[in-house]
Design a protein around this motif. Structure first.
Motif, short mmCIF file in Angstrom:
data_model
loop_
_atom_site.label_atom_id
_atom_site.label_comp_id
_atom_site.label_asym_id
_atom_site.label_seq_id
_atom_site.Cartn_x
_atom_site.Cartn_y
_atom_site.Cartn_z
N ALA A 1 0.83 -1.20 0.00
CA ALA A 1 0.00 0.00 0.00
C ALA A 1 0.87 1.25 0.00
O ALA A 1 0.61 2.21 -0.75
CB ALA A 1 -0.92 0.00 1.22
N VAL A 2 1.90 1.26 0.83
CA VAL A 2 2.81 2.42 0.88
C VAL A 2 3.52 2.60 -0.45
O VAL A 2 3.63 3.71 -0.97
CB VAL A 2 3.82 2.25 2.02
N GLU A 3 3.97 1.51 -1.03
CA GLU A 3 4.66 1.59 -2.32
C GLU A 3 3.73 2.11 -3.41
O GLU A 3 4.12 2.95 -4.22
CB GLU A 3 5.19 0.20 -2.70
N ALA A 4 2.50 1.63 -3.42
CA ALA A 4 1.53 2.07 -4.44
C ALA A 4 1.22 3.55 -4.29
O ALA A 4 1.15 4.29 -5.29
CB ALA A 4 0.25 1.24 -4.34
N ALA A 5 1.02 4.01 -3.06
CA ALA A 5 0.71 5.42 -2.84
C ALA A 5 1.91 6.30 -3.17
O ALA A 5 1.75 7.40 -3.74
CB ALA A 5 0.28 5.64 -1.39
N THR A 6 3.11 5.85 -2.83
CA THR A 6 4.32 6.60 -3.15
C THR A 6 4.49 6.74 -4.66
O THR A 6 4.80 7.82 -5.18
CB THR A 6 5.56 5.90 -2.55
N ARG A 7 4.26 5.65 -5.37
CA ARG A 7 4.38 5.67 -6.82
C ARG A 7 3.33 6.59 -7.44
O ARG A 7 3.61 7.34 -8.39
CB ARG A 7 4.22 4.25 -7.36
N ARG A 8 2.12 6.58 -6.88
CA ARG A 8 1.07 7.46 -7.40
C ARG A 8 1.40 8.93 -7.15
O ARG A 8 1.07 9.79 -7.99
CB ARG A 8 -0.26 7.10 -6.74
N ALA A 9 2.05 9.24 -6.04
CA ALA A 9 2.44 10.63 -5.77
C ALA A 9 3.39 11.12 -6.86
O ALA A 9 3.27 12.26 -7.33
CB ALA A 9 3.10 10.73 -4.39
N ALA A 10 4.32 10.29 -7.27
CA ALA A 10 5.25 10.67 -8.34
C ALA A 10 4.51 10.82 -9.67
O ALA A 10 4.78 11.74 -10.45
CB ALA A 10 6.36 9.64 -8.46
N GLU A 11 3.56 9.92 -9.93
CA GLU A 11 2.78 10.01 -11.16
C GLU A 11 1.96 11.30 -11.21
O GLU A 11 1.86 11.96 -12.25
CB GLU A 11 1.84 8.81 -11.27
N MET A 12 1.39 11.68 -10.06
CA MET A 12 0.61 12.91 -10.00
C MET A 12 1.47 14.13 -10.28
O MET A 12 1.04 15.09 -10.94
CB MET A 12 -0.07 13.03 -8.64
N ALA A 13 2.70 14.10 -9.75
CA ALA A 13 3.61 15.22 -10.00
C ALA A 13 3.91 15.36 -11.48
O ALA A 13 3.97 16.48 -12.02
CB ALA A 13 4.91 15.01 -9.22
N ASP A 14 4.09 14.23 -12.17
CA ASP A 14 4.29 14.28 -13.63
C ASP A 14 3.05 14.80 -14.34
O ASP A 14 3.13 15.61 -15.27
CB ASP A 14 4.65 12.88 -14.15
N LEU A 15 1.89 14.34 -13.90
CA LEU A 15 0.64 14.69 -14.55
C LEU A 15 0.31 16.18 -14.36
O LEU A 15 0.05 16.89 -15.34
CB LEU A 15 -0.50 13.85 -14.00
N TYR A 16 0.35 16.63 -13.12
CA TYR A 16 -0.08 18.01 -12.85
C TYR A 16 1.01 19.04 -13.13
O TYR A 16 0.74 20.24 -13.12
CB TYR A 16 -0.55 18.13 -11.39
N GLY A 17 2.23 18.56 -13.37
CA GLY A 17 3.31 19.50 -13.69
C GLY A 17 3.38 19.89 -15.14
O GLY A 17 4.20 20.73 -15.53
N ARG A 18 2.51 19.31 -15.96
CA ARG A 18 2.53 19.64 -17.39
C ARG A 18 1.91 21.00 -17.65
O ARG A 18 0.98 21.42 -16.97
CB ARG A 18 1.73 18.59 -18.18
N ASP A 19 2.42 21.69 -18.63
CA ASP A 19 1.82 22.92 -19.11
C ASP A 19 1.01 22.58 -20.36
O ASP A 19 1.56 22.31 -21.41
CB ASP A 19 2.89 23.97 -19.45
N GLU A 20 -0.30 22.57 -20.21
CA GLU A 20 -1.17 22.18 -21.32
C GLU A 20 -1.84 23.37 -21.94
O GLU A 20 -2.06 24.38 -21.29
CB GLU A 20 -2.22 21.18 -20.82
#
Length: 274
Positions: free
Chosen positions: A255-274
């Motif tokens: 669970a911790v690994e999955a949530a940690t990985r999702r936090a990194a994915e969110m940073a990639d997703l929301y850091g985009r300039d669209e």
């Protein structure tokens, strides 16, 4: 120190309330909240706090710290709303998950006086834990100011690398949900043993609360505390064996690994300039 919150939701409200309870004048606080109903709610709760509908010059005037307290998907807009006034702001403190400092700095027009924090929901009752990381350009005073804002809601933990905040998110940011899941399961098990709803909840919550208090009061490793409860051949040994057979420890790690990985994915997703 004057503080302006961009976003007037639950976390900003908790921090503002904690600051006032510690003696900070409400007039030293300002909040920018676009929703009229929420502005009215804030004005009723904190009559002397300045409430603004938009992040204009008046909203950030004299702010030593601006706290970005919006959802990750609204961070780009929030940063750009204050970019024109960034020279008047001491430090920007982000408490939004999933947004990296480099992206915040870009949206602010190049400002890198940024502290990023990951609080958790127990902050709403003054029992939170916030992980913090400061960009290298933030001086000691800026770090202290950011920590002082979050300390009213619990403890703070500085990390050495920004990437470590993803793990803070996975452990303590998402962690309250794991704890509630465990308490919920213990409550359900108590009901299955014949207890009514109220007593089952009391048994589950009080057991968890007492165990945590005992752990905090002791310097012994958690494994030692567990062993002290687990008599050989007794009831607890049988119960712990069932948890081990079910792979509970591995499931928590997953669970911790999955949530940690999702936090990194969110940073990639929301850091985009669209």
């Amino acid at each position: 120190m004057t503080i302006t919150f961009i976003g007037g939701g639950n976390m900003a409200t908790a921090i503002a309330g904690g600051q006032i309870a510690r003696g900070r004048p409400a007039g030293d606080l300002a909040v920018v909240e676009p929703l009229e109903a929420q502005r009215a709610k804030l004005a009723r709760r904190f009559p002397e706090m300045r409430v603004h509908a938009s992040a204009d010059a008046d909203a950030v005037a004299g702010a030593e710290v601006v706290v970005l307290a919006v959802k990750p998907q609204h961070m780009r807009e929030a940063c750009r709303s204050i970019a024109a006034h960034i020279d008047r702001i001491g430090v920007v403190l982000s408490i939004a998950a999933g947004t990296r400092v480099r992206d915040i700095a870009r949206w602010l027009g190049g400002c890198d006086r940024i502290v990023r924090a990951m609080p958790n929901t127990p902050a709403l009752v003054g029992a939170g834990l916030s992980g913090l990381w400061a960009a290298p350009s933030v001086d000691a005073r800026g770090r202290a100011s950011a920590a002082a804002i979050l300390e009213v809601c619990g403890e703070v933990l500085w990390v050495e690398r920004e990437e470590a905040l993803d793990a803070v998110t996975g452990v303590s940011g998402s962690g309250p949900a794991y704890v509630f899941y465990f308490i919920e399961s213990l409550e359900a098990a108590a009901r299955a043993q014949g207890f009514g709803a109220a007593d089952a909840r009391k048994l589950a919550c009080a057991t968890f609360d007492g165990a945590v208090r005992l752990a905090l009061a002791s310097s012994d490793p958690l494994a030692v505390l567990r062993a002290q409860v687990t008599s050989k051949g007794g009831t607890t040994e049988r119960g712990v064996a069932a948890l081990e057979a079910a792979g509970v420890a591995g499931a928590i790690a997953a669970a911790v690994e999955a949530a940690t990985r999702r936090a990194a994915e969110m940073a990639d997703l929301y850091g985009r300039d669209e």
